[in-house]
Design a protein around this motif. Structure first.
Motif, short mmCIF file in Angstrom:
data_model
loop_
_atom_site.label_atom_id
_atom_site.label_comp_id
_atom_site.label_asym_id
_atom_site.label_seq_id
_atom_site.Cartn_x
_atom_site.Cartn_y
_atom_site.Cartn_z
N ASN A 193 -5.17 43.56 29.46
CA ASN A 193 -4.54 43.72 28.15
C ASN A 193 -3.44 44.77 28.14
OD1 ASN A 193 -6.23 41.81 26.94
ND2 ASN A 193 -7.84 43.34 26.71
N ASP A 194 -3.17 45.38 29.29
CA ASP A 194 -2.15 46.42 29.38
C ASP A 194 -0.87 45.86 29.99
OD1 ASP A 194 -4.13 48.10 28.46
OD2 ASP A 194 -4.59 48.91 30.45
N TYR A 195 0.25 46.40 29.55
CA TYR A 195 1.53 46.03 30.14
C TYR A 195 1.83 46.98 31.28
CZ TYR A 195 2.53 42.79 26.40
OH TYR A 195 2.49 41.73 25.55
N ILE A 196 2.29 46.42 32.39
CA ILE A 196 2.68 47.19 33.55
C ILE A 196 4.18 47.02 33.71
CG2 ILE A 196 2.42 47.47 36.04
CD1 ILE A 196 -0.43 46.33 35.72
N GLU A 197 4.91 48.13 33.73
CA GLU A 197 6.37 48.08 33.79
C GLU A 197 6.85 47.99 35.24
OE1 GLU A 197 10.31 50.73 32.70
OE2 GLU A 197 8.32 51.50 32.22
N ILE A 198 7.71 47.01 35.48
CA ILE A 198 8.40 46.87 36.76
C ILE A 198 9.88 47.14 36.48
CG2 ILE A 198 8.95 45.33 38.68
CD1 ILE A 198 5.94 45.99 38.40
N SER A 199 10.40 48.25 37.00
CA SER A 199 11.78 48.62 36.70
C SER A 199 12.76 47.84 37.57
CB SER A 199 11.97 50.13 36.88
OG SER A 199 11.72 50.48 38.21
N ARG A 200 14.02 47.87 37.18
CA ARG A 200 15.07 47.10 37.85
C ARG A 200 15.27 47.49 39.30
NH1 ARG A 200 18.69 43.91 35.08
NH2 ARG A 200 18.43 43.99 32.82
N LYS A 201 15.24 48.73 39.60
CA LYS A 201 15.54 49.21 40.95
C LYS A 201 14.32 49.26 41.86
CE LYS A 201 19.84 50.25 39.96
NZ LYS A 201 21.01 49.78 40.65
N SER A 202 13.22 48.66 41.46
CA SER A 202 11.99 48.70 42.27
C SER A 202 12.13 47.84 43.51
CB SER A 202 10.81 48.19 41.45
OG SER A 202 10.55 49.03 40.37
N ALA B 255 11.78 38.28 47.70
CA ALA B 255 12.03 39.60 47.11
C ALA B 255 13.17 39.55 46.11
CB ALA B 255 12.33 40.62 48.20
N LYS B 256 14.18 38.73 46.38
CA LYS B 256 15.33 38.66 45.48
C LYS B 256 15.03 37.87 44.20
CE LYS B 256 17.10 34.97 48.34
NZ LYS B 256 16.78 35.17 49.71
N LEU B 257 13.88 37.19 44.15
CA LEU B 257 13.50 36.41 42.96
C LEU B 257 12.66 37.20 41.97
CD1 LEU B 257 12.51 33.09 44.76
CD2 LEU B 257 14.70 33.66 43.69
N ILE B 258 12.19 38.39 42.36
CA ILE B 258 11.33 39.19 41.49
C ILE B 258 12.16 39.78 40.37
CG2 ILE B 258 9.87 41.25 41.38
CD1 ILE B 258 9.02 40.64 44.25
N ARG B 259 11.66 39.66 39.15
CA ARG B 259 12.38 40.14 37.96
C ARG B 259 11.73 41.39 37.40
NH1 ARG B 259 13.55 34.64 34.60
NH2 ARG B 259 14.58 33.52 36.30
N ALA B 260 12.57 42.25 36.86
CA ALA B 260 12.07 43.46 36.20
C ALA B 260 11.52 43.09 34.83
CB ALA B 260 13.19 44.47 36.07
N GLY B 261 10.65 43.94 34.31
CA GLY B 261 10.12 43.71 32.97
C GLY B 261 8.75 44.34 32.80
N ASP B 262 8.18 44.10 31.65
CA ASP B 262 6.82 44.55 31.34
C ASP B 262 5.91 43.34 31.49
OD1 ASP B 262 8.01 46.63 28.67
OD2 ASP B 262 7.64 47.13 30.77
N TYR B 263 4.90 43.45 32.32
CA TYR B 263 4.03 42.32 32.64
C TYR B 263 2.59 42.59 32.25
CZ TYR B 263 7.80 40.51 35.54
OH TYR B 263 9.00 40.01 35.97
N ARG B 264 1.93 41.52 31.80
CA ARG B 264 0.48 41.52 31.62
C ARG B 264 -0.07 40.51 32.60
NH1 ARG B 264 -1.38 41.62 25.39
NH2 ARG B 264 -0.66 39.49 25.52
N PHE B 265 -0.96 40.96 33.46
CA PHE B 265 -1.55 40.09 34.47
C PHE B 265 -2.96 39.73 34.05
CE2 PHE B 265 1.59 42.68 36.66
CZ PHE B 265 2.34 41.70 37.28
N PRO B 266 -3.26 38.43 33.89
CA PRO B 266 -4.61 38.04 33.49
C PRO B 266 -5.62 38.41 34.56
CG PRO B 266 -3.36 36.12 34.17
CD PRO B 266 -2.41 37.27 34.16
N SER B 267 -6.85 38.54 34.15
CA SER B 267 -7.92 38.84 35.08
C SER B 267 -8.93 37.72 35.04
CB SER B 267 -8.60 40.15 34.70
OG SER B 267 -9.63 40.46 35.59
#
Length: 141
Positions: free
Chosen positions: A42-51, A82-94
């Motif tokens: 239920n938590d958002y995990i942030e993936i930044s652009r420069k990651s 690797a070049k297809l990964i997008r930045a954003g806030d993600y919720r990953f189901p469990s």
């Protein structure tokens, strides 16, 4: 050493190499397809652009979404995704598999969670699907 002994030794060594590679491949396949249950559904995990891919995988391991980092990292480098990964806030189901995590990272996350709930501003929930030009002037404000 006789010639037949050398042949048997060579064949035996080849069989050992094939068995080790097969077992390693099977383990790698199982690691990428094994589901991981985590408490961050239920938590958002942030993936930044420069990651970097390594930084993203390390973050997901520290959050508990992934069990180990190197199988997914190796797959990302091997497949060139690797070049297809997008930045954003993600919720990953469990539960989720490491390949499911990668698929979600490649598809991107809908940023609709950043918008206000229409009920917070006095509108019906059905208004959330409307485009801005479909609102009257007062509703747009």
């Amino acid at each position: 050493m006789t010639r037949t002994f050398k042949k048997r030794l060579l064949v035996g060594g080849a069989l050992v190499i094939v068995a080790v590679c097969g077992a390693g491949g099977l383990w790698f396949y199982n690691e990428l397809h094994a589901t991981v249950a985590h408490g961050k559904a239920n938590d958002y995990i942030e993936i930044s652009r420069k990651s970097t891919p390594e930084g993203i995988v390390n973050k997901l391991v520290s959050e508990g979404v992934l069990r180990r980092k190197w199988p997914l990292l190796f797959y990302i480098k091997l497949s060139g995704s690797a070049k297809l990964i997008r930045a954003g806030d993600y919720r990953f189901p469990s539960p989720i598999t490491p390949l499911g995590v990668l698929k979600k990272l490649e598809e991107g996350e809908d940023a609709a969670h950043l918008l206000l709930d229409p009920r917070q501003v006095g509108l019906e929930p059905g208004y959330a699907a409307r485009y801005p030009h479909e609102f009257s002037g007062g509703q747009r404000q």
